[in-house]
Design an enzyme around this catalytic site. Structure first.
Site, PDB file in Angstrom:
ATOM      1  N   LYS A 249     -91.490 116.920 -16.493  1.00  0.00           N
ATOM      2  CA  LYS A 249     -92.930 116.656 -16.279  1.00  0.00           C
ATOM      3  C   LYS A 249     -93.618 118.005 -16.232  1.00  0.00           C
ATOM      4  CE  LYS A 249     -95.025 112.794 -14.978  1.00  0.00           C
ATOM      5  NZ  LYS A 249     -94.805 111.544 -15.613  1.00  0.00           N
TER       6      LYS A 249
HETATM    7  N1  GLU Z   1     -96.176 109.910 -18.675  1.00  0.00           N
HETATM    8  C1  GLU Z   1     -95.499 108.691 -18.919  1.00  0.00           C
HETATM    9  C2  GLU Z   1     -94.619 108.293 -17.739  1.00  0.00           C
HETATM   10  O1  GLU Z   1     -94.841 108.706 -16.636  1.00  0.00           O
HETATM   11  C3  GLU Z   1     -94.764 108.666 -20.244  1.00  0.00           C
HETATM   12  C4  GLU Z   1     -93.756 109.729 -20.473  1.00  0.00           C
HETATM   13  C5  GLU Z   1     -93.262 109.772 -21.903  1.00  0.00           C
HETATM   14  O2  GLU Z   1     -93.611 108.918 -22.701  1.00  0.00           O
HETATM   15  O3  GLU Z   1     -92.500 110.678 -22.190  1.00  0.00           O
HETATM   16  O4  GLU Z   1     -93.734 107.501 -17.880  1.00  0.00           O
END
Ligand code: GLU
Length: 429
Positions: free
Chosen positions: A119
């Site tokens: 993240k």
């Molecule tokens: N930000 C989204 C989540 O928290 C998607 C992450 C992604 O698709 O890599 O799941």
């Protein structure tokens, strides 16, 4: 950067300002007691592989220069490349990115996707930026973390404050510097440049699918169910509208300004979503209005907190009257609230399962990018449905076998898979 682990903290110090990392570490420690995974592996999983911090200089429209801080936290990649979103939000911290990256590891594992967890984000309020400023900030951030990411290494995606356009700029900046078009470096792009049909709707769709399965599990017909949704952005609006289409009465939806409430059910397609018109839920002509917080305490069959983290806390968990909570946002329930809800026998279907449709369709997008072959919306939705049902069954089996909460069951599935992979690969050197 130093990150705290549970070893540094009092286990029972249930702070209501609990960070994502604290929650994630508590959940890992709880899950570790239920799974047969070596202590050394659990210890490794309490720490991220790396956290990259960068300064991101931006020339503002008025000619002045400001430097923003950006992060990319990579938690674990034993099952495949790091994967997870990038947020643009004033509250982004290194610690938050680490906590959220851990959740991505479990989310990908519970869905059995060949990805690990990451993240990142920039500490900025995107509302304070013009479109041009947002584009320049995104491009420069992409350049600053270019060595950390890559289509086989770490694949970012949209998250809070970022969207398909952000991913398009990001992919373009990366591709320009690498000298070739590399669509698989990010997911959640517009379909015209290698994005997947159905990606935008996918997290909300998975929340709706899991809510439908949970209702069925607890013997409630979806077309007789009442639903309240906090947050009417991409996740909340898509989940609310699908459940409405499947016959449920969505009685309340909210944004930061308040909630539209109708005991006979709202016309969810007529309530403007955040994407259609930001913060305009109150413009819908509902018979009743509530505050954003009151939505959490409505007597409904399903409550979907789909706005931000830490909204269900020790202060309000006793007042939750919903029969089932399905987490749409990442981390909406603090550890203290989780304990209270468990004691009260209110099932909480966790984020790492419920909203995992986003990263699942990201995986489909990545496959489409690698193969340079686009899937139809129908294929995306069919495959999403079968992935969600299979993950639901894996978690349900653990609930039934172990008499554990839905969250613990999801962690048992995820940690079991990650632990097995780590044991098999071993520790180098
Ligand atoms: N930000 C989204 C989540 O928290 C998607 C992450 C992604 O698709 O890599 O799941």
């Amino acid at each position: 950067m130093a990150t705290n682990t549970l070893d540094d903290r009092e286990e029972d110090d249930y702070s209501e300002t609990e960070s994502a990392l604290e929650t994630a570490l508590r959940q890992l420690s709880a899950a570790a007691t239920q799974v047969d995974v070596d202590d050394g592996i659990i210890e490794r999983l309490k720490h991220p592989t790396r956290v990259v911090e960068v300064g991101v200089p931006l020339k503002r429209d008025d000619g002045s220069v400001e430097v923003f801080t950006g992060y990319r936290a990579q938690h674990d990649d034993v099952r495949g490349p790091y994967k997870g979103g990038l947020r643009f939000h004033p509250d982004v911290t290194a610690e938050e990115c680490v906590g959220l990256s851990m959740w991505m590891t479990w989310k990908c594992a519970v869905m059995d996707l060949p990805f690990g967890g990451a993240k990142g984000g920039v500490v900025v309020n995107p509302k304070d930026l013009s479109t041009g400023e947002k584009e320049r900030l995104t491009r420069r951030f992409a350049e600053e973390i270019r060595d950390t990411i890559g289509p086989k290494r770490d694949i970012p995606a949209p998250d809070m404050g970022t969207d398909a356009q952000t991913m398009a700029w990001f992919m373009d900046a990366y591709s320009m510097q690498e000298g070739e078009t590399i669509p698989g470096v990010v997911t959640g792009k517009p379909p015209v440049i290698g994005g997947s049909e159905g990606r935008e709707e996918a997290p909300g769709r998975s929340v709706a699918i899991i809510a439908r399965e949970a209702l069925q599990y607890y013997d409630i017909d979806v077309d007789e169910a009442t639903v309240a949704v906090q947050g009417f952005g991409s996740v909340g609006a898509n989940a609310a509208r699908l459940l409405d289409d499947w016959g449920a009465d969505v009685v309340a939806v909210s944004d930061v300004n308040g909630a539209a409430y109708d005991t006979t059910g709202l016309d969810t397609h007529a309530v403007p979503s955040h994407e259609e018109q930001p913060e305009a839920v109150m413009q819908y002509d509902a018979p009743n209005m509530l505050t954003n917080e009151e939505v959490l305490e409505l007597d409904v069959d399903v409550l979907i907190p789909a706005a931000i983290g830490n909204v269900l806390t020790a202060d309000n968990a006793d007042d939750v009257q919903a029969d089932i909570v399905v987490e749409g946002a990442n981390g909406p329930t603090t550890s203290a609230a989780d304990t209270i809800l468990e004691e009260r026998d209110v099932p909480v279907i966790p984020d790492i399962l419920a909203n995992a449709g986003g990263v699942t369709v990201s995986y489909f997008e990545w496959l489409q990018d690698i193969n340079r072959r686009q899937w139809s919306l129908e294929r995306v939705n069919d495959e999403l449905e079968s992935h969600m049902l299979s993950a639901w069954d894996d978690v349900r089996r653990e609930v039934e076998a172990g008499d554990v909460s839905w969250r613990d069951a999801a962690y048992v599935v995820a940690l079991g898979r990650v632990g097995e992979a780590k044991a098999s690969r071993g520790l180098w050197p």
